[in-house]
Design a protein around this motif. Sequence first.
Motif, PDB file in Angstrom:
ATOM      1  N   LEU A  33       2.810   6.202   5.509  1.00  0.00           N
ATOM      2  CA  LEU A  33       1.654   5.343   5.757  1.00  0.00           C
ATOM      3  C   LEU A  33       1.848   4.434   6.967  1.00  0.00           C
ATOM      4  O   LEU A  33       0.921   4.239   7.745  1.00  0.00           O
ATOM      5  CB  LEU A  33       1.346   4.487   4.517  1.00  0.00           C
ATOM      6  CG  LEU A  33       0.696   5.194   3.349  1.00  0.00           C
ATOM      7  CD1 LEU A  33       0.680   4.283   2.124  1.00  0.00           C
ATOM      8  CD2 LEU A  33      -0.704   5.652   3.693  1.00  0.00           C
ATOM      9  N   THR A  39      -0.367   1.550  10.638  1.00  0.00           N
ATOM     10  CA  THR A  39      -0.623   0.711   9.471  1.00  0.00           C
ATOM     11  C   THR A  39       0.561  -0.235   9.298  1.00  0.00           C
ATOM     12  O   THR A  39       1.706   0.192   9.341  1.00  0.00           O
ATOM     13  CB  THR A  39      -0.779   1.581   8.204  1.00  0.00           C
ATOM     14  OG1 THR A  39      -1.849   2.505   8.413  1.00  0.00           O
ATOM     15  CG2 THR A  39      -1.078   0.744   6.978  1.00  0.00           C
ATOM     16  N   GLU A  43      -0.330  -3.734   4.588  1.00  0.00           N
ATOM     17  CA  GLU A  43      -1.473  -2.857   4.301  1.00  0.00           C
ATOM     18  C   GLU A  43      -1.004  -1.613   3.545  1.00  0.00           C
ATOM     19  O   GLU A  43      -1.665  -1.166   2.606  1.00  0.00           O
ATOM     20  CB  GLU A  43      -2.195  -2.471   5.588  1.00  0.00           C
ATOM     21  CG  GLU A  43      -3.457  -1.673   5.369  1.00  0.00           C
ATOM     22  CD  GLU A  43      -4.552  -2.436   4.625  1.00  0.00           C
ATOM     23  OE1 GLU A  43      -5.418  -1.757   4.033  1.00  0.00           O
ATOM     24  OE2 GLU A  43      -4.563  -3.681   4.622  1.00  0.00           O
ATOM     25  N   LYS A  46      -0.411  -2.551  -0.017  1.00  0.00           N
ATOM     26  CA  LYS A  46      -1.697  -2.688  -0.720  1.00  0.00           C
ATOM     27  C   LYS A  46      -2.290  -1.318  -1.056  1.00  0.00           C
ATOM     28  O   LYS A  46      -2.864  -1.134  -2.127  1.00  0.00           O
ATOM     29  CB  LYS A  46      -2.685  -3.497   0.121  1.00  0.00           C
ATOM     30  CG  LYS A  46      -2.369  -4.969   0.163  1.00  0.00           C
ATOM     31  CD  LYS A  46      -3.368  -5.718   1.037  1.00  0.00           C
ATOM     32  CE  LYS A  46      -2.995  -7.171   1.182  1.00  0.00           C
ATOM     33  NZ  LYS A  46      -3.906  -7.887   2.091  1.00  0.00           N
ATOM     34  N   MET A  47      -2.161  -0.364  -0.152  1.00  0.00           N
ATOM     35  CA  MET A  47      -2.654   0.994  -0.417  1.00  0.00           C
ATOM     36  C   MET A  47      -1.925   1.603  -1.612  1.00  0.00           C
ATOM     37  O   MET A  47      -2.550   2.228  -2.483  1.00  0.00           O
ATOM     38  CB  MET A  47      -2.470   1.879   0.811  1.00  0.00           C
ATOM     39  CG  MET A  47      -3.363   1.556   1.967  1.00  0.00           C
ATOM     40  SD  MET A  47      -2.917   2.625   3.367  1.00  0.00           S
ATOM     41  CE  MET A  47      -4.091   2.107   4.578  1.00  0.00           C
ATOM     42  N   CYS A  51      -3.320   2.724  -5.421  1.00  0.00           N
ATOM     43  CA  CYS A  51      -3.029   4.006  -6.080  1.00  0.00           C
ATOM     44  C   CYS A  51      -2.442   3.788  -7.466  1.00  0.00           C
ATOM     45  O   CYS A  51      -2.795   4.498  -8.420  1.00  0.00           O
ATOM     46  CB  CYS A  51      -2.079   4.849  -5.239  1.00  0.00           C
ATOM     47  SG  CYS A  51      -2.812   5.452  -3.716  1.00  0.00           S
TER      48      CYS A  51
END
Length: 66
Positions: A33, A39, A43, A46-47, A51
């Motif tokens: 990521l 990114t 961030e 947080k992604m 999930c």
Amino acid sequence: MEETDLITALIPAIKDQLKSKDTPYVKKTFERLIKLDDTDDEEAIKMLALCLADETNRMFIDKRNF
């Protein structure tokens, strides 16, 4: 609890998973990521928390284990 509160509450779990030898796939996904479109670390975390929230919700709905 609002979605953003839930994501914030799950961030420590993600950080623990990133350090754990039992969850290397989380670290691998995190690294992928942060390379994707520049990114930043926060961030990406947080992604991953999003999930985890989704998977936890599916477990509850489907009445199954993690």
